[in-house]
Design a protein around this motif. Sequence first.
Motif, mmCIF file in Angstrom:
data_model
loop_
_atom_site.group_PDB
_atom_site.id
_atom_site.type_symbol
_atom_site.label_atom_id
_atom_site.label_comp_id
_atom_site.label_asym_id
_atom_site.label_seq_id
_atom_site.Cartn_x
_atom_site.Cartn_y
_atom_site.Cartn_z
ATOM 1 N N VAL A 1 25.741 22.226 -5.155
ATOM 2 C CA VAL A 1 24.338 22.106 -4.350
ATOM 3 C C VAL A 1 24.311 23.287 -3.672
ATOM 4 O O VAL A 1 23.086 23.762 -3.437
ATOM 5 C CB VAL A 1 24.319 20.560 -3.342
ATOM 6 N N HIS A 2 25.318 23.768 -2.796
ATOM 7 C CA HIS A 2 25.071 24.876 -1.800
ATOM 8 C C HIS A 2 24.732 26.152 -2.771
ATOM 9 O O HIS A 2 24.064 27.150 -2.293
ATOM 10 C CB HIS A 2 26.538 25.142 -1.281
ATOM 11 N N ARG A 3 25.268 26.162 -4.137
ATOM 12 C CA ARG A 3 25.073 27.254 -4.834
ATOM 13 C C ARG A 3 23.621 27.390 -5.309
ATOM 14 O O ARG A 3 22.835 28.618 -5.253
ATOM 15 C CB ARG A 3 26.045 27.527 -5.948
ATOM 16 N N HIS A 4 23.043 26.287 -5.485
ATOM 17 C CA HIS A 4 21.526 26.321 -6.014
ATOM 18 C C HIS A 4 20.436 26.107 -4.932
ATOM 19 O O HIS A 4 19.268 26.416 -4.986
ATOM 20 C CB HIS A 4 21.338 24.918 -6.927
ATOM 21 N N LEU A 5 20.808 25.397 -3.783
ATOM 22 C CA LEU A 5 19.947 25.492 -2.527
ATOM 23 C C LEU A 5 19.151 26.673 -2.327
ATOM 24 O O LEU A 5 19.869 27.619 -2.072
ATOM 25 C CB LEU A 5 20.460 24.857 -1.400
ATOM 26 N N GLY A 6 17.680 26.607 -2.424
ATOM 27 C CA GLY A 6 16.928 27.946 -2.154
ATOM 28 C C GLY A 6 16.861 28.891 -3.321
ATOM 29 O O GLY A 6 16.206 29.591 -2.982
ATOM 30 N N LYS A 7 17.315 28.616 -4.120
ATOM 31 C CA LYS A 7 17.243 29.504 -5.340
ATOM 32 C C LYS A 7 16.047 29.396 -6.033
ATOM 33 O O LYS A 7 15.970 28.374 -6.658
ATOM 34 C CB LYS A 7 18.490 29.399 -6.161
ATOM 35 N N VAL A 8 15.057 30.387 -6.249
ATOM 36 C CA VAL A 8 14.179 30.206 -7.008
ATOM 37 C C VAL A 8 14.426 30.643 -8.530
ATOM 38 O O VAL A 8 14.616 31.960 -8.904
ATOM 39 C CB VAL A 8 12.998 31.109 -6.464
ATOM 40 N N LYS B 1 21.317 10.856 1.928
ATOM 41 C CA LYS B 1 21.623 11.049 2.931
ATOM 42 C C LYS B 1 22.497 12.457 3.031
ATOM 43 O O LYS B 1 22.448 13.340 3.999
ATOM 44 C CB LYS B 1 22.174 9.868 4.017
ATOM 45 N N ALA B 2 23.350 12.158 1.976
ATOM 46 C CA ALA B 2 24.326 13.361 1.817
ATOM 47 C C ALA B 2 23.581 14.768 1.399
ATOM 48 O O ALA B 2 23.780 15.824 1.927
ATOM 49 C CB ALA B 2 25.539 13.042 0.914
ATOM 50 N N ASP B 3 22.617 14.662 0.503
ATOM 51 C CA ASP B 3 21.944 15.796 0.103
ATOM 52 C C ASP B 3 20.932 16.285 1.161
ATOM 53 O O ASP B 3 20.789 17.464 1.499
ATOM 54 C CB ASP B 3 20.941 15.368 -1.113
ATOM 55 N N TYR B 4 20.517 15.528 2.064
ATOM 56 C CA TYR B 4 19.745 15.781 3.260
ATOM 57 C C TYR B 4 20.524 16.619 4.217
ATOM 58 O O TYR B 4 20.307 17.652 4.691
ATOM 59 C CB TYR B 4 19.137 14.519 4.070
ATOM 60 N N ASP C 1 23.169 18.131 3.573
ATOM 61 C CA ASP C 1 23.874 19.316 2.815
ATOM 62 C C ASP C 1 22.420 20.646 3.151
ATOM 63 O O ASP C 1 22.847 21.626 3.153
ATOM 64 C CB ASP C 1 24.029 19.221 1.343
ATOM 65 N N ALA C 2 21.281 20.112 2.894
ATOM 66 C CA ALA C 2 20.289 21.081 2.710
ATOM 67 C C ALA C 2 19.604 21.419 4.444
ATOM 68 O O ALA C 2 19.165 22.434 4.567
ATOM 69 C CB ALA C 2 18.821 20.389 2.093
ATOM 70 N N LYS D 1 10.986 14.131 -0.872
ATOM 71 C CA LYS D 1 11.275 15.488 -0.943
ATOM 72 C C LYS D 1 11.684 15.951 0.582
ATOM 73 O O LYS D 1 11.056 15.364 1.541
ATOM 74 C CB LYS D 1 9.717 16.354 -1.309
ATOM 75 N N ILE D 2 12.771 16.888 0.663
ATOM 76 C CA ILE D 2 13.097 17.088 2.062
ATOM 77 C C ILE D 2 12.053 18.281 2.706
ATOM 78 O O ILE D 2 11.481 19.348 1.760
ATOM 79 C CB ILE D 2 14.370 18.027 1.787
ATOM 80 N N LYS D 3 11.575 17.852 3.913
ATOM 81 C CA LYS D 3 10.387 18.771 4.365
ATOM 82 C C LYS D 3 10.806 20.360 4.502
ATOM 83 O O LYS D 3 11.912 20.635 4.937
ATOM 84 C CB LYS D 3 10.176 18.214 5.759
ATOM 85 N N ASN D 4 10.077 21.336 3.725
ATOM 86 C CA ASN D 4 10.533 22.575 3.862
ATOM 87 C C ASN D 4 11.612 22.617 2.796
ATOM 88 O O ASN D 4 12.431 23.601 3.018
ATOM 89 C CB ASN D 4 10.460 23.256 5.046
ATOM 90 N N GLY D 5 11.935 22.011 1.912
ATOM 91 C CA GLY D 5 13.138 21.936 1.183
ATOM 92 C C GLY D 5 12.842 21.505 -0.270
ATOM 93 O O GLY D 5 11.715 21.281 -0.651
#
Length: 275
Positions: free
Chosen positions: A5-12, A200-203, A205-206, A249-253
């Motif tokens: 999760v941490h590796r992919h968050l924010g990756k386009v 909740k865990a994903d939220y 993390d993000a 969808k997480i707001k702004n995420g």
Amino acid sequence: MRNIVHRHLGKVVAGTAIAVAGTAVMVAVTLPGTAGADEGGTRAGRSAPQAAAAGAGAAGAGGRAVAPGVVEAAPAEGRKGEGRDPLTDDELQRAEKIALSRQLFRSSESVDGERGPEPLGVDLAEPDSDEAGRPDAPRRADVTFYDYRDDTLVTRTVDLDTGKVVATGSQHGVQPPLSRAEKAEAAGLLIADPLGAGLKADYKDATGKALTSPDQLQLSGAVYRAAPGAQPAVLDACGEHRCVRLFPKIKNGPWVDARQLVIDLSARKVARLGH
């Protein structure tokens, strides 16, 4: 799995990047205004057409400054439309108020268990066959409610000229699109349920924050109907009951894939679909 999760968050990436976390799946998406980085010599976050437009806006032909565009205000909306014009805001409010009689209010229940049916929508009613094309045809509105007391879709047709209900119908097993309030209630039930732990865990993390309210999410959703053998017995009534699959969808995420979870709004239960 948390490291993924941490590796992919924010990756386009081209398409979507999916990362599994707990019981839910994060989907990284390209957000408006964040895609692209120094393409064709432009600054990061601005595509070549954007950069060209910015330059053109600074100077027109011959280097002269170009005046900024002006957005005209929308024309004032009247209290009443004509013919097949869309319902005005005033007509929408009047129709719902007329349709919700005292008797219906007292005998029905909304999605959150309060008195009164859940409002679903107001639409311009189709004219009768002998009224089609007539400029003086009466304007009528179909107002729909969902009564959670007995899972009934209630439709009332209001004559906007006379201010009276001219037709009433009720149906079971009919599931129109969800209202915003229903999606929020479904999210609240999911957050409070043990099956919402992955969301909740994903939220967390993000964002680094705890997910405690549907207001922290952007919510889309669809009605779920039972399919033989595709779900646990607790969801067999879906279709008669009002059931929801959420796409939060997480707001702004990123999006969170919660498609395997179904919220039965009528029974106020959450279940996971079978594999």
